[in-house]
Design an enzyme around this catalytic site. Structure first.
Site, PDB file in Angstrom:
ATOM      1  NE  ARG B  12       3.064  -5.507  10.420  1.00 47.77           N
ATOM      2  CZ  ARG B  12       3.296  -4.468   9.606  1.00 47.77           C
ATOM      3  NH1 ARG B  12       2.230  -3.499   9.780  1.00 47.77           N
ATOM      4  NH2 ARG B  12       4.178  -4.087   8.832  1.00 47.77           N
ATOM      5  CG  ASP B  13       1.305  -3.978   6.085  1.00 49.91           C
ATOM      6  OD1 ASP B  13       0.352  -3.147   6.642  1.00 49.91           O
ATOM      7  OD2 ASP B  13       1.971  -3.844   5.090  1.00 49.91           O
ATOM      8  CG  HIS B 204       7.159  -2.371   4.349  1.00 51.84           C
ATOM      9  ND1 HIS B 204       6.520  -3.699   4.848  1.00 51.84           N
ATOM     10  CD2 HIS B 204       5.887  -1.688   4.195  1.00 51.84           C
ATOM     11  CE1 HIS B 204       5.326  -3.661   4.954  1.00 51.84           C
ATOM     12  NE2 HIS B 204       4.736  -2.400   4.574  1.00 51.84           N
ATOM     13  CG  HIS B 206       2.312  -0.433   0.671  1.00 51.61           C
ATOM     14  ND1 HIS B 206       1.163  -0.132   1.521  1.00 51.61           N
ATOM     15  CD2 HIS B 206       3.032  -1.181   1.454  1.00 51.61           C
ATOM     16  CE1 HIS B 206       1.338  -0.498   2.824  1.00 51.61           C
ATOM     17  NE2 HIS B 206       2.312  -1.284   2.955  1.00 51.61           N
ATOM     18  CB  CYS B 237      -0.852   1.567   6.409  1.00 46.79           C
ATOM     19  SG  CYS B 237      -0.926   2.662   7.897  1.00 46.79           S
ATOM     20  CG  ASN B 246       1.414  -4.923   2.095  1.00 50.98           C
ATOM     21  OD1 ASN B 246       2.567  -4.558   2.506  1.00 50.98           O
ATOM     22  ND2 ASN B 246       0.207  -5.037   2.936  1.00 50.98           N
TER      23      ASN B 246
END
Lengths: 305, 305
Positions: B12-13, B204, B206, B237, B246
């Site tokens: 996803r990310d 979450h 980065h 993002c 990430n």
């Protein structure tokens, strides 16, 4: 605000693994620029035989130069008593000897087993004491060794105790091979503190597996107040295969400053020093996230909002 | 042994910021290989309008596939109630909605201010509850925003409280922009825990400024039990400029396993999964120290010695 000493080891640990000899004038410019950025301690070189490491042949001249920079603590590495005598003569404020916790690494690196190293430490301590020079012992390969594998934590404690008895004034735990993890950093600091107390002040970390800053954080949590780092992550240990990658000074300072710890270092000025390295060593890769990622948010703005 | 859930968010990310659409079969192979390596939760995609993000158009098929893998918790991101309905229909175990703590970022990203987002969260909570699906809220830009700068920590606390009141079952603090530092991670976790207690389980992070693993360690110290990461550090993002990178799953697992924490993940098998990404996305850089640096020493060997 907690004061943290960032000790720049690039001119020693960074350069010692690099073939291209950095010209003396470039080294001077590097050291002066870091001092101007607020760095308060620099390991300017090592007093090894020049034939063995031509890169370090100008260490005495660098010590003399660095001593002219106001407020800078000028330190050098010494492998033995002969080097210690040269370091004192050159005028260092402090010197440190690496004491490998892995006996295999010690024999391979400096051809001395542990008893021989302890005798050398005693000799260096006497020279340091006579010369009025601060004397630290770096407990290298303390977190593991590429040659021996795991290193006994109890052995590290006993060897630190023996080195203290031999005259060491201060200790650093050194992750020569990039094997340290944060849980081990905490465990080993507590154990070694149990033997030598507050004489353990410092961590020398490598970033081989990307854990350098996490390990630094673990050390800070345990009261470590000095952290070694190398500008641009230059260098590593030429005698431990695969042990490349010092902690990057710029990234360490970014983290410490962002946490509201007092390094006294201006990160923008520090980042500018990279150009000196890039110009003098065009073939060497420079590491670090900070140069590309842009500045952090200001700590005070963050707290105030 | 403390159990830590590493939640793989790469599909996803990681993929959402990549132009080249990864073929469905490659995504399936990736998910299956990670599950086989021991990864227990994967965010397989997001239920955004396919016209907006063609990369995520196959999310429902991926959910159906991932549900066939034994022991895997299958989660997806939903931007709103419409997406939540599609997620429930597809059969997710859990879904999460990003709730940007920076109102400017929220408006720019999903065209909703904070009250509109809270209304959306309430609607999603009802859909989740009716469908028997777990519902988490990701408090994004919680550590700062590239558009707004510093984000008020008190505001994060109040918005988390409001989201809990609106029906959120679990919270994640999200460093969307790579601004977090370890001191802030600790501070913010404590503050948000003061409002929503143990519903805050996850970070979450980065790795924009290289602090990802240090921030993860800070979170672990505060009792965080779930950490998001992306294989090869893929993605970021697309709506927050400069917010790339990430946390690298491989490096995170290396650190956690080395610390003796129980991830249930076999690092060697996980490293092999990189070839799937490299083959399917030959133009995308893959990050991580672990693949080059070689394995750590074994935790048990270390403790025993």
């Amino acid at each position: 605000m907690t004061r943290i000493l960032v000790s720049e080891v690039g001119p020693r640990d960074g350069l010692q693994s690099i073939k291209q000899v950095m010209p003396l004038e470039a080294k001077k410019a590097w050291i002066a620029a870091e001092a101007a950025a607020g760095v308060q301690e620099i390991e300017v070189g090592s007093f090894v035989p020049p034939a063995l490491l031509p890169q370090m042949a100008d260490t005495a001249e660098l010590v003399a130069f660095a001593r002219t920079l106001p407020g800078l603590n000028v330190v050098a590495l010494v492998p033995n008593a002969k080097g210690a005598a040269r370091a004192v003569e050159a005028g260092v404020h402090g010197m440190s000897i690496p004491f490998s916790m892995s006996e295999t690494h010690s024999i391979r690196n400096v051809r001395k087993d542990h008893p021989a190293m302890l005798a050398e430490i005693r000799a260096v301590a006497e020279i340091a004491s006579a010369g009025g020079v601060h004397f630290a012992v770096g407990l290298s390969t303390a977190f593991g060794c590429t040659l021996e594998g795991a290193v006994s934590e109890d052995a590290v404690v006993h060897l630190a105790e023996a080195a203290a008895e031999a005259g060491a004034q201060e200790f650093s735990l050194s992750d020569t091979t990039g094997y340290a993890d944060p849980a081990q950093v905490r465990r080993l600091i507590r154990k070694v503190r149990g033997a030598v107390g507050d004489m353990l002040t410092s961590l020398h970390l490598h970033n081989t597996r990307g854990l350098g800053l996490a390990n630094a954080l673990a050390g800070l949590d345990e009261g470590i107040t000095t952290l070694d780092a190398s500008l641009g992550g230059l260098g590593g240990c030429p005698y431990a295969p695969g042990a490349s990658g010092n902690l990057v000074t710029e990234d360490l300072v970014l983290m410490l400053n962002a946490m509201g710890l007092d390094t006294g270092i201006n990160l923008e000025k520090l980042l500018e020093v990279r150009t000196i390295l890039r110009d003098a060593l065009p073939d060497e890769p420079l590491y670090g996230f900070t140069p590309d990622a842009g500045p952090m948010l200001d700590y005070n703005e963050r707290i105030a909002k």
